[in-house]
Design an enzyme around this catalytic site. Structure first.
Site, mmCIF file in Angstrom:
data_model
loop_
_atom_site.group_PDB
_atom_site.id
_atom_site.type_symbol
_atom_site.label_atom_id
_atom_site.label_comp_id
_atom_site.label_asym_id
_atom_site.label_seq_id
_atom_site.Cartn_x
_atom_site.Cartn_y
_atom_site.Cartn_z
ATOM 1 N N HIS A 192 0.821 -1.214 0.000
ATOM 2 C CA HIS A 192 0.000 0.000 0.000
ATOM 3 C C HIS A 192 0.854 1.264 0.000
ATOM 4 O O HIS A 192 0.376 2.367 0.277
ATOM 5 C CB HIS A 192 -0.992 -0.021 1.168
ATOM 6 N N ASP A 240 -6.069 5.397 9.442
ATOM 7 C CA ASP A 240 -7.444 5.596 8.972
ATOM 8 C C ASP A 240 -7.981 4.348 8.274
ATOM 9 O O ASP A 240 -9.189 4.132 8.217
ATOM 10 C CB ASP A 240 -7.498 6.753 7.969
ATOM 11 N N GLU A 254 -9.609 11.370 28.191
ATOM 12 C CA GLU A 254 -9.744 10.821 26.839
ATOM 13 C C GLU A 254 -11.004 11.238 26.094
ATOM 14 O O GLU A 254 -11.681 10.416 25.482
ATOM 15 C CB GLU A 254 -9.638 9.286 26.875
HETATM 16 P P1 FAD Z 1 4.098 -2.056 2.290
HETATM 17 O O1 FAD Z 1 3.677 -0.980 1.378
HETATM 18 O O2 FAD Z 1 4.012 -3.427 1.789
HETATM 19 O O3 FAD Z 1 5.564 -1.769 2.834
HETATM 20 C C1 FAD Z 1 5.953 -0.476 3.222
HETATM 21 C C2 FAD Z 1 7.429 -0.465 3.620
HETATM 22 O O4 FAD Z 1 7.605 -1.215 4.804
HETATM 23 C C3 FAD Z 1 8.358 -1.091 2.585
HETATM 24 O O5 FAD Z 1 9.590 -0.438 2.639
HETATM 25 C C4 FAD Z 1 8.480 -2.515 3.066
HETATM 26 O O6 FAD Z 1 9.664 -3.126 2.630
HETATM 27 C C5 FAD Z 1 8.453 -2.328 4.571
HETATM 28 N N1 FAD Z 1 7.852 -3.456 5.268
HETATM 29 C C6 FAD Z 1 6.677 -4.085 5.009
HETATM 30 N N2 FAD Z 1 6.467 -5.060 5.911
HETATM 31 C C7 FAD Z 1 7.529 -5.021 6.763
HETATM 32 C C8 FAD Z 1 7.900 -5.773 7.905
HETATM 33 N N3 FAD Z 1 7.137 -6.762 8.374
HETATM 34 N N4 FAD Z 1 9.056 -5.472 8.522
HETATM 35 C C9 FAD Z 1 9.857 -4.473 8.078
HETATM 36 N N5 FAD Z 1 9.559 -3.737 7.002
HETATM 37 C C10 FAD Z 1 8.402 -4.006 6.357
HETATM 38 N N6 FAD Z 1 -0.598 5.511 6.978
HETATM 39 C C11 FAD Z 1 -0.790 6.126 8.152
HETATM 40 O O7 FAD Z 1 0.140 6.284 8.945
HETATM 41 N N7 FAD Z 1 -2.025 6.568 8.497
HETATM 42 C C12 FAD Z 1 -3.108 6.382 7.716
HETATM 43 O O8 FAD Z 1 -4.207 6.781 8.089
HETATM 44 C C13 FAD Z 1 -2.929 5.721 6.479
HETATM 45 N N8 FAD Z 1 -3.981 5.502 5.668
HETATM 46 C C14 FAD Z 1 -3.787 4.853 4.495
HETATM 47 C C15 FAD Z 1 -4.883 4.628 3.673
HETATM 48 C C16 FAD Z 1 -4.731 3.958 2.476
HETATM 49 C C17 FAD Z 1 -5.935 3.715 1.609
HETATM 50 C C18 FAD Z 1 -3.448 3.531 2.076
HETATM 51 C C19 FAD Z 1 -3.256 2.846 0.779
HETATM 52 C C20 FAD Z 1 -2.348 3.767 2.879
HETATM 53 C C21 FAD Z 1 -2.503 4.429 4.092
HETATM 54 N N9 FAD Z 1 -1.431 4.689 4.932
HETATM 55 C C22 FAD Z 1 -1.625 5.307 6.136
HETATM 56 C C23 FAD Z 1 -0.068 4.377 4.510
HETATM 57 C C24 FAD Z 1 0.444 3.082 5.067
HETATM 58 O O9 FAD Z 1 0.780 3.227 6.428
HETATM 59 C C25 FAD Z 1 1.690 2.671 4.310
HETATM 60 O O10 FAD Z 1 1.362 2.439 2.979
HETATM 61 C C26 FAD Z 1 2.381 1.492 4.912
HETATM 62 O O11 FAD Z 1 3.493 1.222 4.115
HETATM 63 C C27 FAD Z 1 1.551 0.244 5.133
HETATM 64 O O12 FAD Z 1 1.285 -0.462 3.995
HETATM 65 P P2 FAD Z 1 1.669 -2.000 3.811
HETATM 66 O O13 FAD Z 1 1.426 -2.781 5.032
HETATM 67 O O14 FAD Z 1 1.010 -2.406 2.573
HETATM 68 O O15 FAD Z 1 3.269 -1.917 3.645
#
Ligand code: FAD
Length: 488
Positions: free
Chosen positions: A72, A138, A248
């Protein structure tokens, strides 16, 4: 051997190099960048992760490894060009329970969760015991490892700090292929480095997350403002309420811009023409969004406290409110996702920009960015969030970077675009950053990539030396998370 890299022979049956696996690991939610890995690992244990990384660490030409949660990310952060992408969700199919609740009333409850777990699943599992994590994003279809690698912020951050502040312990597979348990007491350098560490120091395989008793229902409010200064002063009033120890209330504090008269679903149909005409008159309405959790026992006292609190605010007449369940509230973005998916508007490019802005610059940011860039150039369809938080709710020992002021705001420009015009939005993002630079507003990017190493150094500021030292200590061969483009 895959695409000129040599892979561990003992993982052969878990490493995929077929076109489908490669394609799925070469794209993300941003739909802006495509980078093919050489192979994709579907691990079923920590041993697989250790073996993959150790093999790279010991080879003369190490390959890179990117943990992929849900991808994401929006700029290829979870990709590994010609390296190995690890499909973390594969760990949840290992057969063992990867969400385990522990602790007790006296010492506090917690949940041990696999780094690949989705927050929605953590919520559903903990609620079965009447418990809940305290800090959210969120959107809940994100992985625990993914958000803890960034920070994990939402409307609870003002009260509880980001998600990284609500973790007691981690298991991490480092860039040397070693599985290390860390906390503030044990291997603390690794613990602090990994939280907000953009995946640079290790793969999070388990996180121990703080829980508290869950309420069942939520009073959810939106109030409208035509004047930015009044809006943000009211936000700051609500921010301060909890600092005074009032118990809170509110639990949630956010805000957003309302510029599109066709996006008024939250508001009652009879009020929409009036709101639309206010948008026409003022261009931007500012929406203060707040919420309080309650149950049957606390319903009346929460009502009373909110009533008192709202009396001190200066919103336009009318409060818009909804009573929803706790799950409905926390999972609200998923409801939007389903609607967008139906319309084919979810799997589109997302040239997002997320910033942290020091309070001293927020008024200039409103004039220069919201009014003079977004509104003037008619970028009124994007979701734009803006809300304040306290620096003291963050732990400065962690890798996450925030502005150097007691209060700072987050602004999220959550653009969706067509496949042929995302650059237009990217250019607007650049214009926003250039404006901040010229106006001397010292913003920090959140979730953001930097296009040059010196920009990363500037981003980390006084934390850069520690960040670099931790890389040398825990991932000296620069194997992990190459998609962040910090060291690779
Ligand atoms: P990925 O996109 O798969 O990975 C993100 C990064 O983390 C990469 O560098 C990856 O290599 C690394 N990574 C993944 N898993 C691990 C692991 N287990 N250990 C170490 N490194 C790892 N963020 C907020 O803070 N607040 C929000 O409200 C918010 N809302 C969002 C809403 C939407 C619709 C979307 C798409 C994203 C949102 N995000 C938000 C962003 C989100 O926190 C980031 O995209 C985050 O990267 C989580 O996505 P993911 O789990 O798919 O991680």
């Amino acid at each position: 051997m895959a695409n000129n890299i040599t892979l561990p022979p003992n993982l052969q049956d878990k490493i995929h190099t077929d076109a489908d696996a490669i394609e799925a690991a070469s794209t993300d939610f941003g739909h802006i960048i495509t980078k093919n890995p050489a192979a994709v690992l579907f691990p079923s244990s920590m041993e697989d992760l250790k073996a993959l990384i150790r093999f790279s660490f010991n080879s003369s030409v190490p390959y890179t490894v990117a943990a992929k949660g849900q991808a994401h990310s929006v700029h290829g952060e979870a990709m590994a060009t010609n390296g190995v992408v690890v499909e973390m969700t594969s760990l949840s199919k290992s057969g063992s329970n990867r969400i385990v609740i522990g602790g007790d009333k006296a010492s506090g409850f917690y949940v041990d969760v696999g780094g690949e777990q989705l927050w929605i699943d953590v919520l559903n599992a903990t609620l079965q015991k009447g418990l809940t994590p305290v800090s959210w994003t969120d959107y809940l279809y994100l992985t625990v490892g993914g958000t803890l690698s960034n920070a994990g912020i939402s409307g609870q951050t003002h009260l509880k700090g980001p998600q990284i502040n609500n973790v007691n312990e981690l298991d991490v597979v480092t860039g040397k292929g070693e599985l290390v348990t860390c906390s503030k007491q044990e291997n603390s350098e690794l613990f602090y480095a990994v939280l907000g560490g953009l995946g640079q120091f290790g793969i999070i395989t388990r996180a121990r997350i703080v829980l508290q008793p869950a309420k069942t229902k939520v009073k959810w409010f939106r109030m409208l403002y035509t004047d930015f200064d009044t809006f943000r002063k009211d936000q700051e009033k609500l921010l301060a309420v909890n600092e005074s120890g009032s118990g809170e209330i509110p639990n949630f504090l956010e805000g957003q811009l309302l510029m599109d008269p066709n996006s008024l679903d939250f508001y009652p149909p009879e009020d929409r023409p009036r709101i639309a005409s206010l948008i026409k008159q003022y261009g931007i309405l500012y929406v203060l969004e707040t919420a309080s959790y309650y149950d049957d026992r606390t319903k009346h006292s929460v009502d009373k406290k909110l009533h008192q609190l709202f009396k001190s605010l200066s919103y336009l007449p009318s409060i818009y409110s909804k009573n929803v369940t706790y799950v409905e509230f926390l999972d609200r973005v998923h409801t939007d996702e389903l609607v967008l998916r139906k319309k084919g508007l979810w799997e589109v490019p997302h040239p997002w920009l997320n910033l942290f802005i020091p309070k001293s610059g927020i008024q200039a940011f409103n004039n220069g960015v919201f009014k003079n860039i977004l509104l003037k150039q008619n970028f009124t369809k994007s979701i734009v969030l803006v809300y304040p938080m306290y620096r003291n709710k963050w732990d400065d020992n962690m890798s996450a970077v925030i502005p150097d002021e007691e209060i700072f705001y987050t602004a999220g420009f959550l653009h969706s675009s067509g496949f042929d015009n995302w650059q237009v939005f990217d250019n607007i993002n650049k214009e926003i950053l250039e404006f901040c630079d010229k106006a001397g507003i010292k913003v920090k990017k959140y979730l953001g990539y930097q296009d040059a190493k010196d920009k990363w150094i500037d981003h980390f500021g006084s934390k850069w030396k520690t960040f670099q030292d931790m890389k040398t200590q825990f991932d000296p061969k620069m194997i992990l998370s190459p998609g962040q483009r910090i060291f690779n």
